[in-house]
Design a protein around this motif. Structure first.
Motif, PDB file in Angstrom:
ATOM      1  N   CYS A 117       0.897  -1.163   0.000  1.00  0.00           N
ATOM      2  CA  CYS A 117       0.000   0.000   0.000  1.00  0.00           C
ATOM      3  C   CYS A 117       0.932   1.208   0.000  1.00  0.00           C
ATOM      4  O   CYS A 117       2.054   1.146   0.518  1.00  0.00           O
TER       5      CYS A 117
ATOM      6  N   HIS B 115      -0.390  -5.287   3.560  1.00  0.00           N
ATOM      7  CA  HIS B 115      -1.820  -5.624   3.668  1.00  0.00           C
ATOM      8  C   HIS B 115      -2.522  -5.682   2.312  1.00  0.00           C
ATOM      9  O   HIS B 115      -3.725  -5.460   2.224  1.00  0.00           O
TER      10      HIS B 115
ATOM     11  N   ASP C 156      -6.843  -3.050  -1.519  1.00  0.00           N
ATOM     12  CA  ASP C 156      -6.857  -1.722  -0.898  1.00  0.00           C
ATOM     13  C   ASP C 156      -6.757  -0.610  -1.948  1.00  0.00           C
ATOM     14  O   ASP C 156      -7.766  -0.038  -2.371  1.00  0.00           O
ATOM     15  N   ASN C 157      -5.551  -0.295  -2.418  1.00  0.00           N
ATOM     16  CA  ASN C 157      -5.346   0.896  -3.254  1.00  0.00           C
ATOM     17  C   ASN C 157      -6.153   0.854  -4.544  1.00  0.00           C
ATOM     18  O   ASN C 157      -6.749   1.861  -4.940  1.00  0.00           O
TER      19      ASN C 157
HETATM   20 ZN   LIG Z   1      -3.440   0.590   2.846  1.00  0.00          ZN
END
Ligand SMILES: [Zn+2]
Ligand SMILES: [Zn+2]
Length: 341
Positions: A38, A61, A154-155
């Motif tokens: 991330c 993560h 996530d991103n």
């Molecule tokens: Zn993150």
């Protein structure tokens, strides 16, 4: 198993730790196929944000992984290839049901790769215990390349949340969207998802030549973030983590427009309140609610509408994680692959 420990600024090392195991019947154990940083991880490693005081901790993560073992109530199948959302969320509380799993009523603040509320392992580990795995994982179709989807956790998911989700909620069909880049990959994924799916126009502002070139490739118009900024956008996304540039994002939208900020600010920043008041700006700032955003992105990747490989800055062997991430130029999105066991 081995895991990557963040020891302190610019220092990562492989450590041998005990394998995780199934604890609850809703758990799964997964082994990464590909994992990535991330943007926050890179900033942490490079000491641009004040998280090193919590070191040492397992970092990472974002990953795509293969399911190795499932608990008795987990509906995933052993062998499935899944995207693992960065957050720990129950999937059944009122916030999870409202599509807000990052603030799950039972586990808000819990995640992989940061010791914030409990220790949940990390995605730069050979095995990960995934709680509520049927909810937190999305099984990927065999038609998509799992390597370049490492960031769907996530991103990449933020691309949907900060632009398309707002368009759907607010009924915007031909939006003008400004994306302010700077943290690394987030702005690029946001520009890519918006250019592919929003149906309007996307302008990407940054001052990094590499990222500007990537943004152009994914379908955005590109501008120097230090030059003049238009002020008529329907939506602006702040992925800068820079108070001066946040200000540019805040004043770039038209009256009653939307600004979504995903750069994390570790200190108070000055906000142009009068300007926001006069224009009636809707400002949202918060952690990404990845899980509900993962499905529509995978659908767009499967049809070739979104090509996440255009944002990947390099694909490396798992053994190179410490060397690349502590090196001079890790790249805006380095992806690391782990061979199947
Ligand atoms: Zn993150
Ligand atoms: Zn929940």
């Amino acid at each position: 198993m081995r895991t990557v420990t963040f020891v302190g600024p610019r220092e990562l090392r492989f450590d041998d730790v005990e394998d995780p195991s199934i604890v609850d019947p809703t758990d799964a154990l997964v082994r990464p196929i590909s994992a990535t940083t991330c943007d926050l991880d890179q900033w942490t490693i490079q000491e641009k944000v004040p998280l090193s005081m919590m070191a040492p901790f397992q970092i990472g993560h974002e990953c795509v992984a293969r399911v190795i073992e499932v608990g008795s109530e987990c509906t995933l199948n052993v062998g499935d290839v899944v995207s693992v959302a960065w957050h720990i969320a129950c999937g059944t509380c009122e916030r999870c049901k409202a599509g807000l799993p990052a603030n799950c009523k039972k586990h808000s603040g819990s995640q992989y790769g940061l010791p914030l509320r409990g220790l949940w392992g990390s995605t730069f580990s050979e095995l990960i215990r995934v709680p509520y795995a049927s909810y937190n994982c999305l099984t990927l179709p065999g038609t998509v390349d799992p390597i370049h989807l490492a960031s769907l956790s996530d991103n990449l998911a933020l691309g949907w949340e900060t632009t398309i989700a707002t368009c759907h909620k607010e009924g915007l069909t031909n939006p003008e969207i400004a994306v302010f880049g700077g943290t690394g990959s987030i702005g690029l994924y946001v520009a890519q998802v918006a250019a592919a799916l929003a149906g309007g126009r996307v302008v990407f502002y940054d001052d990094d030549l590499v990222r500007l070139a990537v943004a152009e490739k994914v379908g955005a118009e590109v501008r120097d973030i230090n030059g003049p900024i238009d002020n008529h956008y329907d939506i602006a996304v702040d992925a800068t983590c820079d108070p001066e540039k946040l200000r540019k994002a805040l004043v770039s939208v038209r009256p009653e427009g939307w600004v979504n900020s995903v750069g994390i600010y570790f200190a108070d920043v000055e906000i142009p309140m009068l300007s926001l008041y006069q224009r009636g700006v809707n400002f949202h700032n918060g952690k990404g609610h990845a899980r509900p955003c993962m499905d529509p992105i995978v659908e767009a990747v499967a049809t070739g509408t979104i090509k996440p490989e255009l944002v990947t800055s390099g694909v490396y062997d798992w053994e190179q994680i410490p060397e690349i991430l502590t090196g001079e130029n890790p790249g805006h999105k380095p992806i690391f692959t782990l061979p199947d066991a």
